[in-house]
Design a protein around this motif. Structure first.
Motif, PDB file in Angstrom:
ATOM      1  N   LYS A   1       0.865  -1.188   0.000  1.00 12.46           N
ATOM      2  CA  LYS A   1       0.000   0.000   0.000  1.00 12.46           C
ATOM      3  C   LYS A   1       0.898   1.233   0.000  1.00 12.46           C
ATOM      4  O   LYS A   1       2.064   1.166   0.364  1.00 12.46           O
TER       5      LYS A   1
ATOM      6  N   LYS B   1       4.545   3.687 -12.017  1.00 15.92           N
ATOM      7  CA  LYS B   1       3.664   2.555 -12.307  1.00 15.92           C
ATOM      8  C   LYS B   1       4.077   1.878 -13.613  1.00 15.92           C
ATOM      9  O   LYS B   1       4.183   0.647 -13.677  1.00 15.92           O
TER      10      LYS B   1
ATOM     11  N   ALA C   1       5.581  -1.941 -13.923  1.00 13.68           N
ATOM     12  CA  ALA C   1       4.856  -2.915 -14.736  1.00 13.68           C
ATOM     13  C   ALA C   1       5.750  -3.521 -15.819  1.00 13.68           C
ATOM     14  O   ALA C   1       5.608  -4.695 -16.154  1.00 13.68           O
TER      15      ALA C   1
ATOM     16  N   THR D   1       3.341  -6.104  -7.615  1.00 17.55           N
ATOM     17  CA  THR D   1       1.974  -6.192  -8.128  1.00 17.55           C
ATOM     18  C   THR D   1       1.004  -5.404  -7.255  1.00 17.55           C
ATOM     19  O   THR D   1       0.134  -4.683  -7.763  1.00 17.55           O
ATOM     20  N   LYS D   2       1.158  -5.495  -5.949  1.00 17.63           N
ATOM     21  CA  LYS D   2       0.284  -4.746  -5.030  1.00 17.63           C
ATOM     22  C   LYS D   2       0.476  -3.237  -5.193  1.00 17.63           C
ATOM     23  O   LYS D   2      -0.494  -2.477  -5.155  1.00 17.63           O
TER      24      LYS D   2
ATOM     25  N   ILE E   1       1.472  -1.657  -7.901  1.00 18.65           N
ATOM     26  CA  ILE E   1       0.855  -1.285  -9.181  1.00 18.65           C
ATOM     27  C   ILE E   1      -0.658  -1.205  -9.022  1.00 18.65           C
ATOM     28  O   ILE E   1      -1.297  -0.254  -9.500  1.00 18.65           O
ATOM     29  N   ARG E   2      -1.240  -2.157  -8.335  1.00 20.69           N
ATOM     30  CA  ARG E   2      -2.701  -2.135  -8.111  1.00 20.69           C
ATOM     31  C   ARG E   2      -3.107  -0.930  -7.269  1.00 20.69           C
ATOM     32  O   ARG E   2      -4.151  -0.309  -7.522  1.00 20.69           O
TER      33      ARG E   2
ATOM     34  N   GLU F   1      -3.116   1.886  -9.592  1.00 16.66           N
ATOM     35  CA  GLU F   1      -4.240   1.767 -10.525  1.00 16.66           C
ATOM     36  C   GLU F   1      -5.541   2.210  -9.866  1.00 16.66           C
ATOM     37  O   GLU F   1      -6.419   2.748 -10.524  1.00 16.66           O
ATOM     38  N   ASP F   2      -5.676   1.965  -8.572  1.00 17.21           N
ATOM     39  CA  ASP F   2      -6.896   2.325  -7.856  1.00 17.21           C
ATOM     40  C   ASP F   2      -7.074   3.830  -7.705  1.00 17.21           C
ATOM     41  O   ASP F   2      -8.180   4.295  -7.451  1.00 17.21           O
TER      42      ASP F   2
END
Length: 131
Positions: free
Chosen positions: A54, A86, A90, A115-116, A118-119, A122-123
């Protein structure tokens, strides 16, 4: 704003003597990159608040203020910092070789963390707001 950067700068590569920075270690990743990339990367890699994948954007603001005392960056740099990071995360092949050819399962922890992150990015609908 581009220039020669350390490439993987983080607190684990600093030697301190009597409370003052003595030296920075490991310049094997030095290259011509955006300075803002180095700042964002060093925050996400080094902050305990990012270990779970996070991003604490309020905490990043404090980091950004401190970092800005040493490196002068432009508004443009901050506006696109998170988007650029980001994209870099990726597309980075780091860890694949180490896992496949050296059978290093600990590298999977980094892949899951990446991956977390990047997510988390993305959020965020408007990343400029957090730069």
């Amino acid at each position: 704003t581009f220039g020669m950067t350390h490439g993987d700068y983080n607190c684990r590569q600093l030697l301190v003597n009597k409370g003052k920075l003595a030296t920075v270690l490991d310049f094997s990743m030095v290259s011509n990159k955006p300075y803002i990339w180095e700042m964002v990367r060093s925050y996400t890699i080094g902050s305990k608040k990012c270990q779970n994948g996070k991003i604490d954007f309020a905490d990043f603001e404090k980091y950004k203020e401190e970092y800005s005392l040493y490196f002068k960056l432009k508004k443009f740099d901050f506006d696109y910092a998170w988007e650029m990071y980001k994209i870099q995360l990726a597309g980075s092949p780091f860890g694949y070789y180490e896992y496949v050819y050296n059978n290093n399962p600990s590298i999977l922890n980094f892949a899951v963390w990446r991956t977390k992150i990047i997510r988390a990015l993305e959020d965020k609908k408007d990343l400029k707001r957090f730069a």
